[in-house]
Write a protein that holds these residues in place. Structure first.
Motif, PDB file in Angstrom:
ATOM      1  N   LEU A 140      66.924  42.229  -3.940  1.00 29.99           N
ATOM      2  CA  LEU A 140      67.092  40.959  -4.648  1.00 29.99           C
ATOM      3  C   LEU A 140      67.893  41.144  -5.931  1.00 29.99           C
ATOM      4  O   LEU A 140      68.710  40.284  -6.310  1.00 29.99           O
ATOM      5  N   LEU A 141      67.671  42.270  -6.614  1.00 31.58           N
ATOM      6  CA  LEU A 141      68.412  42.536  -7.839  1.00 31.58           C
ATOM      7  C   LEU A 141      69.894  42.753  -7.551  1.00 31.58           C
ATOM      8  O   LEU A 141      70.772  42.252  -8.276  1.00 31.58           O
ATOM      9  N   GLY A 143      71.533  41.616  -4.894  1.00 32.85           N
ATOM     10  CA  GLY A 143      72.141  40.420  -4.340  1.00 32.85           C
ATOM     11  C   GLY A 143      72.347  39.320  -5.356  1.00 32.85           C
ATOM     12  O   GLY A 143      73.379  38.633  -5.354  1.00 32.85           O
ATOM     13  N   SER A 144      71.359  39.129  -6.243  1.00 35.16           N
ATOM     14  CA  SER A 144      71.458  38.025  -7.206  1.00 35.16           C
ATOM     15  C   SER A 144      71.882  38.466  -8.594  1.00 35.16           C
ATOM     16  O   SER A 144      72.381  37.664  -9.384  1.00 35.16           O
ATOM     17  N   GLY A 145      71.649  39.733  -8.904  1.00 37.49           N
ATOM     18  CA  GLY A 145      71.966  40.226 -10.231  1.00 37.49           C
ATOM     19  C   GLY A 145      70.994  39.766 -11.301  1.00 37.49           C
ATOM     20  O   GLY A 145      71.263  39.945 -12.494  1.00 37.49           O
ATOM     21  N   SER A 146      69.861  39.209 -10.885  1.00 37.45           N
ATOM     22  CA  SER A 146      68.878  38.693 -11.847  1.00 37.45           C
ATOM     23  C   SER A 146      67.689  39.645 -11.903  1.00 37.45           C
ATOM     24  O   SER A 146      66.998  39.862 -10.894  1.00 37.45           O
ATOM     25  N   LEU A 149      64.266  37.653 -11.393  1.00 38.50           N
ATOM     26  CA  LEU A 149      63.876  37.401 -10.007  1.00 38.50           C
ATOM     27  C   LEU A 149      63.315  38.674  -9.356  1.00 38.50           C
ATOM     28  O   LEU A 149      62.375  38.603  -8.560  1.00 38.50           O
ATOM     29  N   ALA A 150      63.893  39.817  -9.685  1.00 38.79           N
ATOM     30  CA  ALA A 150      63.396  41.076  -9.127  1.00 38.79           C
ATOM     31  C   ALA A 150      61.971  41.355  -9.610  1.00 38.79           C
ATOM     32  O   ALA A 150      61.111  41.798  -8.833  1.00 38.79           O
TER      33      ALA A 150
END
Length: 309
Positions: A140-141, A143-146, A149-150
């Motif tokens: 998730l980190l 893919g989204s760079g957030s 969220l991770a």
């Protein structure tokens, strides 16, 4: 040798005066009728004087024992054991009564749910759980760079693993509270081959155990030990061991051939207790398929009783 006298001819100039000062030497052995340490006689003395002798001898013995000597070490160990025994509250084991209903149900539920943390850490150590915790938030980190969220995904996965670790125990507790632990008298006290015991201390229940004929035992005539639980504050004082021995005596009196029980493989204190009392592990099983994260490993124990002559 030149200029040196034999030892036998060397005399100290003060030896004669010292011998005269000390007086005659005592014989090496005393006659049989004499005593080196005469026993004090209380005849003609008051009761007060007689009672002071043990106290004086005790003080003298304590002075003679050095702090680092083996005698002092043994005395300190015995003192620690006496203090520990004195601190242990007395425990009385009796049959279940209706007034114990709420307490024994709470003790049972609390004891079962205390095994959840050990199961949770066991799931974290598994390869699947470890990869899930790292792979999910990491993907998730990337893919989204957030980072937020991770972290939220990591917390969600930890909460899911906690619920999975808790599910087998919460399900077992809920099932038992709806069945045999709901009407304890009907489940364990009406049949002479079964019973329910309560450990009482300080006017309240601190532990419980029950037993009944094992319906699924491979060998007939087996008594099944169930629901052994002790309050956290009373553990380490021999309450659980006394409850298990009560079950063993009951099984022998009723003519059972042995006692069987089941516990979780992660419950190391319970396994050590059973093995110290003579139980041996017959086999292991799981509550579900091996791939299921909610399945837990169970250890089955047996205790063989001597045949009645």
């Amino acid at each position: 040798m030149k200029g040196r006298l034999p030892k036998s001819s060397v005399r100290s100039p003060r030896s004669s005066s010292a011998r005269e000062t000390r007086g005659p030497r005592c014989p090496r052995r005393l006659p049989a009728q004499e005593s080196l340490c005469p026993v004090p006689s209380f005849q003609g003395s008051s009761h007060r004087d007689a009672g002071e002798w043990p106290e004086r001898l005790g003080r003298l013995g304590s002075r003679l024992v050095q702090p680092g000597s083996p005698s002092a070490t043994a005395e300190q160990a015995q003192s620690r054991y006496r203090d520990k025994d004195a601190a242990m509250s007395p425990c009385h084991i009796r049959r279940y009564e209706d007034r114990d209903w709420a307490e024994v149900r709470a003790i049972f539920a609390e004891g079962m749910l205390e095994q959840v943390p050990a199961n949770f850490w066991h799931l974290l150590k598994q390869p699947g759980g470890f990869l899930l915790l790292l792979g999910g938030p990491g993907a998730l980190l990337l893919g989204s760079g957030s980072l937020l969220l991770a972290l939220l995904a990591l917390l969600a996965l930890l909460s899911t693993l906690w619920l999975l670790a808790r599910y087998p125990f919460s399900y077992y507790v809920a099932h038992a509270l709806r069945t045999d632990m709901r009407d304890i008298g009907a489940a364990y006290l009406r049949d002479p081959g079964s019973c329910f015991w309560v450990a009482e201390s300080g006017g309240g229940a601190v532990g419980l155990v029950c037993a009944r004929a094992a319906p699924e035992a491979p060998d007939p005539g087996q008594l099944e030990l169930l629901h052994l639980s002790v309050r956290r504050e009373q553990r380490g004082q021999g309450v659980a061991k006394a409850l298990v021995r009560t079950v063993l005596r009951f099984a022998q009196e009723r003519g059972y051939g042995g006692v069987v029980l089941t516990t979780t493989s992660l419950n190391a204190p319970a396994r050590r207790l059973y093995e110290s009392l003579g139980f041996w592990k017959s086999h292991e099983s799981r509550t579900g398929p091996s791939w299921s994260p909610a399945a837990i490993a169970l250890a089955h124990y047996k205790y063989a009783l001597p045949l009645a002559s």
